[in-house]
Design an enzyme around this catalytic site. Structure first.
Site, PDB file in Angstrom:
ATOM      1  CB  CYS A 174      48.424  30.627  46.963  1.00 59.15           C
ATOM      2  SG  CYS A 174      49.562  31.434  46.188  1.00 59.15           S
ATOM      3  CG  HIS A 178      45.513  30.107  52.173  1.00 57.07           C
ATOM      4  ND1 HIS A 178      44.750  30.119  52.652  1.00 57.07           N
ATOM      5  CD2 HIS A 178      46.176  30.231  51.866  1.00 57.07           C
ATOM      6  CE1 HIS A 178      45.810  31.102  53.514  1.00 57.07           C
ATOM      7  NE2 HIS A 178      46.601  30.798  53.867  1.00 57.07           N
ATOM      8  NE  ARG A 222      48.363  36.492  56.858  1.00 58.89           N
ATOM      9  CZ  ARG A 222      49.964  35.400  56.414  1.00 58.89           C
ATOM     10  NH1 ARG A 222      50.985  35.853  56.022  1.00 58.89           N
ATOM     11  NH2 ARG A 222      50.133  33.977  56.589  1.00 58.89           N
ATOM     12  CB  CYS A 226      51.562  34.511  52.289  1.00 55.69           C
ATOM     13  SG  CYS A 226      50.438  33.871  52.460  1.00 55.69           S
TER      14      CYS A 226
END
Lengths: 265, 214
Positions: A174, A178, A222, A226
């Site tokens: 992730c 991010h 969502r 991802c």
């Protein structure tokens, strides 16, 4: 409705190509402002409210006694305190896993069967509307996830590990997208989900109406997308990895204002 | 009697608070995380749960959570990854930059919605500026505009260009050979791009005729 959506798609294409010449963020903000009065998420909110109150399922009962963390039937303010620990299930749950619990215990649906249903179909379709309604009832409120229970602390720590876990053929985590400020994939700005304002803005925008797919996506959908783009295996619906990530993002976003259900590209 | 209760209550409260302040131990977190990963993911299409298994680089860089590795550890990871690099079998490093541009534009491949055996893209523009003409580029990696020109590559076949040509091939094949926690996929090592595709991407970066070097 169909025409509305077609119109929306046409409207959305224009400002996005203009955005390449301006700054991306400017273009997208402009486009969102244009549509702010007509976010299709409102239709889902209205449908969700009706579903919440409607007697349904094998037990022919509404969800109005569902405890989202602030007591049975309390919807206002529940969203900005999720995920949290629930003593009846002995688990930390996000909004969608909690809805599964309520749909099973109150209405007699099979939580397992719903979790296996593809996004956008059957009861998953109804969950889209329910999360739009429930999140909308906390619009403008600040995130304040509880962290007093040992399980909540543990899930935050696990969520942090999950966030930084590299894997798959591309070695992505992730954090690849991010974990830092001011990054973009192509023209898309990427929120830094490890701190505010990114965590509050990013976490606080979902559920959202996603113009590119013409559907309302909950946080579960969502995160699922991802992980698809992260080149990971498939995360189960309402699985603990996704809930732990919710705790990590939500706690990092403490004080951020919830805009859900928002409008996304 | 009343006082004793009060004291006991205070003690219990302070133990509870101490527990709150300390949070879970690293071991508890590690065990819980392992359980969570095991229970949360399943195979879907070409995406397998075995993809969660980590090599030394991914393990160390996950644990570091964005911080720098111990120099010793970083060095050993880089050395191990350098050894995996395979130079082109026919000694030819550059292909067609036009094909390279297509590969750089293509962000598809290796997700659970992709078919097995289909050619993958390089996803280069997702993270890098490359040619000046493409405005839709990401900023996760550095700009590669003028990549060859800035490094003085006038003739990629010349002996003077060899170190840059070798390095670029190696970086594309296995980025972790040069930076243990590089955010870039290991395109050759992980089988994302084949030799022919890598040659095309090389040409996009190094061919003086490529728009990258204009």
């Amino acid at each position: 409705m169909r025409w509305n959506l077609l119109g929306l798609t046409a409207v959305c294409l224009l400002p996005l190509s203009v955005a390449a010449q301006k700054s991306t963020a400017e273009g997208i903000a402009e486009y969102r402002a244009m549509l702010a009065d007509g976010n299709p998420a409102e239709l889902y909110e209205a449908r969700g409210e009706a579903l919440w109150k409607q007697a349904r399922g094998p037990k022919n009962a509404p969800l109005t006694q569902c405890d989202l963390g602030k007591g049975p039937g309390v919807v206002k303010g529940a969203f900005v305190e999720l995920p949290r620990y629930f003593s009846d299930t002995g688990r930390v749950q996000d909004l969608e896993s909690r809805l599964l619990t309520c749909m099973e215990t109150l209405q007699g649906f099979s939580a397992e069967a719903i979790a296996k249903t593809p996004f956008g179909r059957d009861e998953q379709k109804n969950i889209e509307s329910l999360v739009a309604y429930i999140s909308g009832e906390s619009r403008g409120m600040k995130f304040n996830l509880p962290q007093a229970h040992a399980q909540e602390k543990l899930m935050y720590a696990v969520g942090k590990q999950v966030f930084y876990q590299r894997g798959g053929p591309y070695d992505f985590s992730c954090a690849s997208c991010h974990g830092e400020d001011n990054k973009r994939v192509r023209l898309q700005d990427l929120p830094n989900l490890t701190k505010n304002p990114g965590a509050g803005d990013g976490f606080g925008a979902w559920p959202a109406y996603r113009v590119s797919s013409g559907d309302l996506w909950g946080m579960q959908r969502r995160l699922n997308d991802c992980y698809r783009q992260q080149r990971f295996p498939f995360p189960g619906y309402a699985s603990d990895a996704t809930i732990a990530l919710g705790v990590f993002m939500g706690v990092n976003g403490k004080g951020g204002v919830s805009t859900a259900p928002a409008l996304k590209r | 009697m009343k006082k004793t209760y009060k004291q006991a209550g205070m003690l219990a409260l302070s133990v509870l608070l101490a527990g709150c302040a300390t949070g879970p131990s690293p071991q508890q977190v590690a065990e819980a995380t392992q359980k969570v990963f095991k229970s949360s993911f399943r195979d879907q299409g070409i995406a397998k749960t075995s993809w969660l298994d980590q090599d030394a680089s991914n393990k160390a860089c996950s644990e570091a959570q964005g911080a720098a590795l111990e120099p010793q550890l970083a060095k050993s990871i880089e050395e191990a990854n350098l050894k995996t690099i395979k130079m082109p079998s026919d000694g030819k490093f550059l292909g067609d930059w036009k094909e390279g541009e297509k590969i750089a534009q293509n962000g598809r491949g290796m997700t659970w919605t992709d078919k097995p055996g289909s050619a993958n893209g390089g996803s280069c523009y997702n993270c890098h500026q490359i040619s000046k003409e493409e405005l839709s580029f990401g900023s996760i990696g550095p700009s590669l505009y003028n990549y060859g020109k800035l490094r003085g590559v006038a003739d990629p076949a010349a002996a003077a260009s060899k170190p840059i040509v070798d390095y670029t091939w190696g970086k594309l094949w296995n980025s972790k050979g040069y930076n243990a926690c590089s955010g870039m996929p290991r395109f050759g090592h992980a089988g994302i791009l084949d030799e022919t595709q890598l040659r095309h991407v090389m040409a996009l970066l190094l061919d003086p005729a490529s728009p990258v070097n204009k």
